[in-house]
Enzyme design. Structure first.
Site, PDB file in Angstrom:
ATOM      1  N   ASP A 124     -11.911  -9.722   3.918  1.00  0.00           N
ATOM      2  CA  ASP A 124     -13.210  -9.981   3.323  1.00  0.00           C
ATOM      3  C   ASP A 124     -13.798 -11.335   3.219  1.00  0.00           C
ATOM      4  OD1 ASP A 124     -13.244  -7.311   2.165  1.00  0.00           O
ATOM      5  OD2 ASP A 124     -13.562  -8.079  -0.123  1.00  0.00           O
ATOM      6  N   LYS A 147       3.702 -15.343   5.395  1.00  0.00           N
ATOM      7  CA  LYS A 147       3.980 -16.381   4.162  1.00  0.00           C
ATOM      8  C   LYS A 147       5.844 -16.335   4.032  1.00  0.00           C
ATOM      9  CE  LYS A 147       2.925 -18.353   0.371  1.00  0.00           C
ATOM     10  NZ  LYS A 147       2.143 -19.558   0.355  1.00  0.00           N
ATOM     11  N   TYR A 177       1.023  -1.138   0.121  1.00  0.00           N
ATOM     12  CA  TYR A 177       0.055  -0.137   0.015  1.00  0.00           C
ATOM     13  C   TYR A 177       0.870   1.334  -0.221  1.00  0.00           C
ATOM     14  CZ  TYR A 177      -4.322  -2.403   0.651  1.00  0.00           C
ATOM     15  OH  TYR A 177      -5.441  -3.029   0.407  1.00  0.00           O
ATOM     16  N   ASP A 203      -2.367 -18.258   3.186  1.00  0.00           N
ATOM     17  CA  ASP A 203      -2.975 -19.264   2.601  1.00  0.00           C
ATOM     18  C   ASP A 203      -3.537 -20.368   3.376  1.00  0.00           C
ATOM     19  OD1 ASP A 203      -0.551 -20.536   2.838  1.00  0.00           O
ATOM     20  OD2 ASP A 203      -0.231 -21.257   0.522  1.00  0.00           O
ATOM     21  N   ASP A 239      -5.986  -7.100   4.207  1.00  0.00           N
ATOM     22  CA  ASP A 239      -7.229  -6.732   3.349  1.00  0.00           C
ATOM     23  C   ASP A 239      -8.032  -7.935   2.676  1.00  0.00           C
ATOM     24  OD1 ASP A 239      -8.792  -4.921   1.474  1.00  0.00           O
ATOM     25  OD2 ASP A 239      -7.305  -5.873  -0.210  1.00  0.00           O
TER      26      ASP A 239
HETATM   27  C1  IPM Z   1     -10.607  -1.866   2.436  1.00  0.00           C
HETATM   28  C2  IPM Z   1     -10.834  -1.500   1.008  1.00  0.00           C
HETATM   29  C3  IPM Z   1      -9.592  -0.683   0.657  1.00  0.00           C
HETATM   30  C4  IPM Z   1      -8.389  -1.476   0.949  1.00  0.00           C
HETATM   31  C5  IPM Z   1      -9.788  -0.103  -0.801  1.00  0.00           C
HETATM   32  C6  IPM Z   1     -10.940   0.710  -1.228  1.00  0.00           C
HETATM   33  C7  IPM Z   1      -8.506   0.902  -0.910  1.00  0.00           C
HETATM   34  O1  IPM Z   1     -10.674  -2.754   0.271  1.00  0.00           O
HETATM   35  O2  IPM Z   1     -11.022  -1.213   3.409  1.00  0.00           O
HETATM   36  O3  IPM Z   1     -10.568  -3.144   2.930  1.00  0.00           O
HETATM   37  O4  IPM Z   1      -7.545  -1.987  -0.022  1.00  0.00           O
HETATM   38  O5  IPM Z   1      -7.700  -1.185   2.106  1.00  0.00           O
HETATM   39 MN    MN Z   2     -10.453  -4.515   1.386  1.00  0.00          MN
END
Ligand code: IPM
Ligand code: MN
Length: 359
Positions: free
Chosen positions: A256, A194, A135, A228, A252
Site C-alpha cells: 500500500d 523483522k 493470514y 520498518d 500487504d
Molecule cells: C490486499 C487486500 C487484502 C489483503 C484484503 C482485502 C483481504 O488488502 O489484497 O492487499 O489483506 O490481502
Molecule cells: Mn492490502
C-alpha cells in the site's frame, strides 16, 4: 485460445473490469490470440441474496480457466472480513496462489508524493508470500466477553512455503531484476523481515534466503532490511530497491505504501500467482463504494492487472504493448490518477488504451 474467468465483484469493480476486458479484446485482435471470457457474480450482492461467498464448486470451476481477472471485493452492507475471507482469500488459498506479485512502478506523467523522485527512481517489484503468516487464521479468542478475554493470532510459516516463495523471487530477480532490464549492473533480491523481534519466523526466512541464494543464485546480490526500515527507504531512497521478497502481512502493508508512491490505487495492480496453476489478477484498490456507478473511477489499475495476466500467460508482446499504451496515456492524456480528476470518464480511459493498443 485463453479461457478467462472474470469476477467483476463489488462497487467500482464491474466498471474497471469492463475496461480491462475491452483492452484485452483489443490486444487479442491485434496480436492474434483468442480469448473466451466467462463472468462470475461472486461478491456482496450475491452474498446478500443467497448467503454464498465463493462456494467450493466455484473453486473447482475456476481451476479450469487459464487465468482469473478480478475487479474488487468489499460491500458497505456486509461486515468486514466476510467477503474478503470468503471470496478473495479463499480463492488465493484454495487455488494455492502462493505469490502476490506487486510491481511498484511510477509511470511518466503520474504525480508522485515523493519529493524529487521520478520514474527512474520508483521501479521495483514486491514479491509478497500469499498463503501463510497471520493470514492462515491460526488463533482464537477465549473467555470472550469477560474481563479476561484473550485473543491470539499467529504468524505461521513452514519451510516449504518459505522456500517456494524464495525460489520464485530469485527466479524473478534473475529474469526481471535491474541488470536483466538493463537498468543496472546487477540483479538484487532484498528480504524484508523483522529478525530483531520476530526471531522465529524471520529467522527461518533469513536462513532459507541465504542458503538458497548461496547454493543456487550466487550471481544475485542479496540484501536484508527490517520491514520498518524498508518503509523508510521506500520513501527516502526508492531507487535502492530492485526485487523485494517478504511475508504475507508485511507484504500487504508495504505494497500500500508502494502503491501511493506510484500514484495511488488508481494505477497499482497485482497478481496472485500459482506458477503451476491458475493465477488471479486484480487492481490493489478496493471497491470504492462512494464512486460506484459514476463512471469516474480510474480503470488503469485493472488494465495493468490484465497486462500482468497477459505477461503470465506468455503473451509478452501484447503485454508490452498494453504497458506502452498505459504509459502513453499517463504521460500525455490523463490529468490525474484520482477518481473524478482524470479529465476523462472511466470508459474513455479504456477507449484510449484500447485504441492505442490497436494501432
Ligand atoms: C490486499 C487486500 C487484502 C489483503 C484484503 C482485502 C483481504 O488488502 O489484497 O492487499 O489483506 O490481502
Ligand atoms: Mn492490502
Amino acid at each position: 485460445m485463453y479461457k478467462i474467468a472474470v469476477i467483476p465483484g463489488d462497487g467500482t469493480g464491474p466498471e474497471v473490469t469492463k475496461e480491462a476486458v475491452k483492452v484485452l479484446k483489443a490486444a487479442a485482435d491485434k496480436f492474434n490470440f483468442k480469448i473466451e471470457t466467462t463472468e462470475f457474480d461472486f461478491g456482496g450482492e450475491r452474498y446478500k441474496r443467497t448467503g454464498e461467498t465463493l462456494p467450493d464448486s466455484a473453486v473447482e470451476d475456476l481451476r479450469r480457466f487459464d487465468a482469473i481477472l478480478l475487479g474488487a471485493i468489499g460491500h458497505p452492507d456486509v461486515a468486514p472480513g466476510i467477503l474478503e475471507k470468503g471470496i478473495l482469500l479463499k480463492a488465493r488459498f484454495e487455488l494455492d496462489q502462493y505469490i502476490n506479485l506487486r510491481p511498484v512502478k511510477l509511470f511518466p506523467g503520474v504525480d508522485c508524493p515523493l519529493k524529487d523522485k521520478g520514474p527512474d527512481d520508483i521501479d521495483y517489484v514486491v514479491v509478497r508470500e500469499n498463503t501463510g503468516d497471520l493470514y492462515t487464521g491460526t488463533g482464537g479468542i477465549s473467555m470472550k466477553g469477560t474481563p479476561n478475554e484473550m485473543a491470539v493470532q499467529s504468524a505461521v510459516y513452514n519451510r516449504f512455503q518459505v522456500d517456494r516463495c524464495l525460489k520464485y523471487a530469485f527466479e524473478y530477480a534473475r529474469k526481471h531484476g535491474k541488470k536483466a532490464r538493463d537498468r543496472g549492473d546487477k540483479n538484487t533480491l532484498a528480504l524484508s523481515g523483522k529478525t530483531n523481534v520476530l526471531t522465529y519466523v524471520y529467522d527461518l526466512w533469513e536462513r532459507a534466503f541465504h542458503e538458497m541464494g548461496k547454493a543456487d543464485y550466487p550471481e544475485i546480490e542479496r540484501e536484508y532490511y527490517h520491514v520498518d526500515a524498508t518503509c523508510m527507504w521506500m520513501v527516502k531512497n526508492p531507487e535502492w530497491f530492485d526485487i523485494i521478497v517478504t511475508g504475507n502481512m508485511f507484504g500487504d502493508i508495504i505494497t500500500d505504501l508502494g502503491a501511493i508512491t506510484q500514484g495511488g490505487m488508481g494505477i497499482a495492480a497485482g497478481g496472485n500467482i500459482n506458477p503451476e496453476g491458475v493465477s488471479m489478477f486484480e487492481p490493489i484498490g478496493g471497491s470504492a463504494p462512494k464512486y460506484t456507478g459514476k463512471g469516474v473511477i480510474n480503470p488503469l489499475a485493472a488494465i495493468c492487472a490484465m497486462q500482468m495476466m497477459l505477461e503470465t500467460l506468455g503473451e509478452e508482446t501484447a503485454a508490452a504493448a498494453v504497458e506502452k499504451a498505459v504509459m502513453f496515456a499517463t504521460a500525455n492524456k490523463l490529468k490525474s490518477m484520482q477518481a473524478g480528476k482524470m479529465g476523462y470518464s472511466t470508459s474513455q480511459v479504456g477507449d484510449l488504451i484500447a485504441e492505442k493498443v490497436a494501432q
